[in-house]
Each structure stands twice: as C-alpha cells, then as structure tokens.
Design a protein around this motif. Structure first.
Motif, PDB file in Angstrom:
ATOM      1  N   CYS A 186       0.864  -1.173   0.000  1.00 57.58           N
ATOM      2  CA  CYS A 186       0.000   0.000   0.000  1.00 57.58           C
ATOM      3  C   CYS A 186       0.906   1.231   0.000  1.00 57.58           C
ATOM      4  O   CYS A 186       2.055   1.164   0.438  1.00 57.58           O
ATOM      5  CB  CYS A 186      -0.891   0.035   1.233  1.00 57.58           C
TER       6      CYS A 186
ATOM      7  N   TYR B  12       0.326  -8.912  -2.927  1.00 54.00           N
ATOM      8  CA  TYR B  12       0.101  -7.518  -2.539  1.00 54.00           C
ATOM      9  C   TYR B  12      -0.475  -7.447  -1.126  1.00 54.00           C
ATOM     10  O   TYR B  12      -1.148  -8.358  -0.648  1.00 54.00           O
ATOM     11  CB  TYR B  12      -0.811  -6.798  -3.533  1.00 54.00           C
TER      12      TYR B  12
ATOM     13  N   ASN C 150      -2.849  -5.905   1.637  1.00 54.15           N
ATOM     14  CA  ASN C 150      -4.157  -5.276   1.785  1.00 54.15           C
ATOM     15  C   ASN C 150      -4.138  -4.234   2.890  1.00 54.15           C
ATOM     16  O   ASN C 150      -3.493  -4.418   3.929  1.00 54.15           O
ATOM     17  CB  ASN C 150      -5.220  -6.318   2.125  1.00 54.15           C
TER      18      ASN C 150
ATOM     19  N   LYS D 259      -8.859   2.510  -4.627  1.00 54.10           N
ATOM     20  CA  LYS D 259      -8.915   1.068  -4.391  1.00 54.10           C
ATOM     21  C   LYS D 259      -8.914   0.367  -5.743  1.00 54.10           C
ATOM     22  O   LYS D 259      -9.935   0.328  -6.433  1.00 54.10           O
ATOM     23  CB  LYS D 259     -10.167   0.694  -3.603  1.00 54.10           C
TER      24      LYS D 259
ATOM     25  N   PRO E  85      -8.540  -6.185  -7.379  1.00 54.72           N
ATOM     26  CA  PRO E  85      -7.515  -7.175  -7.025  1.00 54.72           C
ATOM     27  C   PRO E  85      -6.819  -7.781  -8.238  1.00 54.72           C
ATOM     28  O   PRO E  85      -5.604  -7.996  -8.218  1.00 54.72           O
ATOM     29  CB  PRO E  85      -8.312  -8.232  -6.250  1.00 54.72           C
TER      30      PRO E  85
ATOM     31  N   THR F 207      -4.043  -5.335  -9.687  1.00 53.42           N
ATOM     32  CA  THR F 207      -3.254  -4.626  -8.677  1.00 53.42           C
ATOM     33  C   THR F 207      -1.905  -4.170  -9.221  1.00 53.42           C
ATOM     34  O   THR F 207      -1.503  -3.014  -9.024  1.00 53.42           O
ATOM     35  CB  THR F 207      -3.039  -5.508  -7.440  1.00 53.42           C
TER      36      THR F 207
ATOM     37  N   PRO G 176      -5.040  -1.029  -1.918  1.00 51.37           N
ATOM     38  CA  PRO G 176      -5.703  -2.301  -2.180  1.00 51.37           C
ATOM     39  C   PRO G 176      -6.294  -2.840  -0.881  1.00 51.37           C
ATOM     40  O   PRO G 176      -5.748  -2.575   0.207  1.00 51.37           O
ATOM     41  CB  PRO G 176      -4.572  -3.206  -2.669  1.00 51.37           C
TER      42      PRO G 176
END
Length: 549
Positions: free
Chosen positions: A51, A79, A81, A219, A222, A225, A249
């Motif tokens: 992030c 990734y 979250n 955002k 997914p 990403t 994300p």
C-alpha cells in the motif's frame, strides 16, 4: 498568512491529439521491445506490492495474490491489503494534503499529468503493457490500446478539457461590476474504485478528480493490482505530491466501510458491476445525514450491448465487426457485444461468415502474438461463463453453433461461443455474462421497426449499441428509436472501442450515471463552482428610484 502565488501570464496547454498506436507486427522494433519487457517481468515474479499512504510504502502483512490468468499457477504479485486502521490513516493523510494541492495552480497540476502521459508513451510503455498482459490476460493489441494509448489520452485530453471548463465564464457584466466563476474542488476526499478490465480506467478514475484539485483514495481491482501500482508509480515520478492519491488495495468491507462513514466523503468515482454500484449507492444514501455535503456519485457499470442489422447491411462488415466486438479481450469489455439481431434475408450469409471467421480465432497465452483471444480473468469468471454455456446446451430455444467448450487446467480459457436463439428474451440475451459469448436472434426482415422496438426496451442496460444499414431512412429510423437504448451509439461500426476525445464513453439505465469519461462533463462532477461578483462603485443609498415620489 499564506504567501500568495503570482499569476504572471495566462498559459495555454499544448495542443493534444490521440496517442498514435503501435502495430507490433512481426519483426517490428515495438514487438521486440514488448517481448523484452515481458521476459523481464517474468524474471521478477512474484513481485511484492505495498500500500502507499502519504508517500510511504506500507506492508501490512495481510496478503493476497494476483495470478496470471493464462497461467494461473504462476503468481504475478503478492500484494498487501489495507486494514481499517490504514484506511483511516489514508483518509487523514489525504485531508492533510488537500490544502496545498487545491491551492496548487492549475497549470502546475496540469504539468504533472502531461509529464505522466509522456512517461507512459515513452519510458514506461512496454512495462505497463507487460503488466497488463500478464496480469489481466490481454494480448499485445488490447494492451496497447488500453494501458498505453488510452491512458495517455485520458491524461492529455483531461488537461485540455479542464482548461476549457475553467474558461467557461459568465457572458455578461453589469456596469461597474465583474462577474466570474471559479471551479473549486469538492470539500473532502474522493473515493475511486477501479475495475480489472482496463488499466487506463484506473488512471482516469483517480486522475480526473485529482486534476481538478481533489484528493483521492484509490482502491484498485484485485486482479489489476500490479498494473495499477505501475500507474501510481508513474504519477509519483511525474511529481504528484504525497497524500494526494492514496493507493490502498484491500477487501471491500474494510476499505469501503471506513470511507463511506466518514463525514468528509465527497464523491465516489466507480467502474464495476451494477450490483456493487447499487449497493454502494444504497450505503451512501443510508449515511447521508453524516456527510458534510451531498456526495457526488459517478459510476459506469455493466452492459448487454447490441448489434442490429437492417436488411440492407453490408454482410462482411457485420461479420467482422461482430467478431471483434464480441470476442476481443474475451468479451470482458463493458461495451462488448452480447446480443445480435440479424434479418432473415441476410442470416444464411452472416452465419456462414461467422463460422468461417470463428475458425480463424486463435485462443491461448498472451505471450504468443498470434492469439486473438486469451483467458477470462479468474476462476469465478470462468465458472460464471461456463454456467451460461451449460445452460444454453440444455435450453430448447438455444443452439450453440460455434465454441461452447472450456478448459481451466492451465489458464481460464473459454472458447468464443456463438449461440442462436429463437427466444429474444432468453437468459443469454438479457443477462450480462462478461465473457466470450454472443447470442443471435434472427428476425423477419419485414419486421425491422418491431425489432427496433424490442432492442430499445428489452434490456435493463443502456451502454453501447450498433446499427448496420446502407439505407439512410432505415438508419434514421433506427437512430431515433434506439435513442435511449445506449449512451454510445455506432452506425456501421462495432459497439466497442470508444476513443478519448472522439466518443466520450458511458451509458444510462442500469449501465451507470452517463457522465461521459473522456470529456469535460466528467470533470464537472468533481468541482463545486463558486460565482463571484465584484462591484467597483460604492453604493451611496439603499433607496431605489421606484421608491421616490
């Protein structure tokens, strides 16, 4: 007291034009460059994507993976979250960054976006295309027109459209007064929710409000990403200050829950499913008393897009445009052709042409340039599309005349499927599938007007549509009767492929708010105009002449 910024000239942004698309033909320099980028990205996987909040890379340890849909055992990236605490930090950080950003002169904001566009067009073109191809299952051409050309166009034309919007000023001034309008950013922050199917859309959902002086929480989908992260990194390199866009994300409940209950939530900029958009709208409505102002809601969602041919249509054009519209990027475009209405006088020739064209569609991995179609995005999509094909196999009104097979052993592959139905309101004519499936209804050529009425009113969606006709009166009738059936209407062209600066894109009904991405209209949703009147002569008395006796 803040130091004022001098305005020493009225600047004019550079002339903009659509980014030229490269062909990636055999032996071309661009094909070699792209292949090198694909090979390099392959050597780096799995990547670790954080992030980014207030310019800081934050690794929460709450991990998800993005796989390559054409090779789903290979992880493209892992990734991190965002959790609820990080979302709160992101909101606070964006609001802290808001003052300086909204007071940054427009031309300085514009310079960042123009630089970012040039970085995409040159330094990062093949990198962002490789990210889109391996991460989202696009072939070279689909990646080129999306992650390279359209992203560049969104940012360059956005600057031009913003300049034009700011230039809209009151046409009249009374004696000794000066009227003017300023286009303030919204109070609070914007929440951008982007889809997997277009890398460029993510850059525009976050970029458009930010260009107008807003701050934004982004955002990404997914399944997109990594490409979204590359877009964000390009904007940072172009000079976007920390905190102006927060890259977060994360799972919807944690992210959306914190955003929608915050009193400074000012706008939603969304592209995705109709179901999710309607839920977000309901949630915003349920929180309406908690917001400082009424949030702007801007959304583009699904479609059940149509091709209709008149008896005078050019058959070759109908065939080729339908193949492209239905099966490019595996039908995973919001604008993809899902339902067709072909007249019985042309149907034998159209059918033969479609079947012949279908044999030439190569399906396979995105790194093999001969493949016209690749995988659908993930397991959930594979199962959904498969279920419609299986339904059609059992439906007495439906006949699968091409395709109808699938295989997820290596990648999420669905063979492009053509269904013919005798029921114009069958499931596959009415419901959004979002995969490489098109359904055809053959109508009596003598019932053109009746069929237009059917097309116009049988769908809950109204995103795109196309009419094929060589008869001008039939074209006029069709254009009039189909006026509200789509936000983008094409005559003798496929229903996909809107180009920024040429066909502003969006639709109505269940397809969205029709705010036209790729135009000044979308930018107007992210500003709050203030009318200013300045009077140069003092008022000596409050009495009007009509009061005198």
């Amino acid at each position: 007291m803040a130091v004022p910024t001098a305005t020493l000239a009225t600047f004019k942004v550079p002339t903009v034009a659509n980014e030229p698309t490269k062909s990636y033909g055999p032996g071309s320099a661009e094909r070699a460059g792209l292949q090198a980028a694909l090979k390099h990205l392959r050597s780096q996987v799995p990547l670790d994507i954080p992030c980014i909040v207030n310019g800081e890379e934050i690794r929460t340890g709450i991990m998800e993976k993005q796989v390559m849909p054409h090779e789903h055992k290979t992880v493209l990236c892992n990734y991190h979250n965002a959790d609820e605490a990080l979302v709160v930090k992101a909101i606070d950080g964006s609001l802290a960054a808001k003052h300086d950003w909204e007071n940054t002169p427009f031309y300085d904001r514009a310079a960042i976006f123009l630089k970012a566009a040039d970085l995409v067009a040159t330094k990062y073109r093949y990198k962002i295309m490789a990210a889109t191809m391996l991460g989202q299952g696009k072939n070279a051409w689909q990646a080129e027109i999306d992650s390279a050309a359209e992203l560049v166009d969104f940012w360059r034309f956005g600057v031009k459209f913003a300049e034009e919007l700011y230039a809209v000023q009151p046409p009249q001034n009374a004696v000794a007064t000066w009227n003017r309008t300023e286009y303030r950013p919204l109070e609070g922050f914007v929440f951008a929710v982007s889809p997997f199917n277009f890398t460029a859309i993510g850059g525009n959902l976050a970029g458009a409000p930010v260009l107008m002086g807003n701050v934004c929480l982004w955002k990404p989908a997914p399944a997109a990403t990594y490409a979204s992260y590359v877009v964000y990194e390009i904007m940072r390199e172009a000079g976007l200050p920390p905190g102006v866009i927060q890259f977060i994300p994360g799972p919807a409940p944690e992210v959306v829950g914190q955003v929608l209950k915050h009193p400074e939530f000012a706008a939603l900029h969304f592209t995705g499913s109709t179901h999710v958009f309607r839920k977000l709208w309901r949630d915003i409505g349920n929180n309406i008393e908690h917001y400082k102002s009424y949030p702007r809601i801007v959304g583009e969602t699904g479609g059940q897009n149509f091709h209709i041919a008149h008896k005078s249509a050019n058959v070759t054009s109908v065939i080729n445009n339908t193949i492209r519209a239905a099966f490019e990027y595996q039908g995973q475009k919001c604008s993809a052709c899902s339902r067709c209405y072909f007249p019985d006088n042309l149907w034998p020739e159209i059918k033969a042409g479609l079947l012949k064209a279908h044999t030439r569609i190569h399906v396979g991995g995105v790194e093999d340039f001969k493949n016209f179609a690749g995988p659908v995005i993930n397991d959930a999509s594979f199962k959904k599309v498969k279920s419609y094909i299986d339904w059609a196999k059992d439906d007495t009104d439906s006949e699968i005349i091409a395709g109808g097979t699938y295989d997820d052993s290596v990648g999420y592959y669905i063979q492009p499927t053509i269904i013919v139905t005798s029921n114009p309101k069958s499931r596959t004519m009415m419901e959004e599938i979002f995969g490489p499936v098109v359904t055809i209804y053959v109508y009596k050529a003598s019932e053109y007007e009746k069929t237009l009425d059917l097309v116009a009113h049988s769908s809950a969606y109204a995103l795109t549509g196309a009419l094929f006709s060589q008869d001008r009166y039939a074209t006029i009738l069709g254009a009039n009767m189909l006026r509200h059936a789509s936000g983008n209407f094409y005559i003798n062209d496929k229903c996909t492929g809107a180009v920024v600066g040429q066909q502003p894109f969006s639709g109505g009904r269940a397809s969205g708010t029709n705010d036209k991405a790729g135009s000044a209209a979308i930018l107007s949703r992210f500003v709050s105009p203030r009318s200013i009147k300045e009077t140069f002569v003092d008022l000596d008395d409050f009495v009007y002449p009509s009061n005198l006796v």
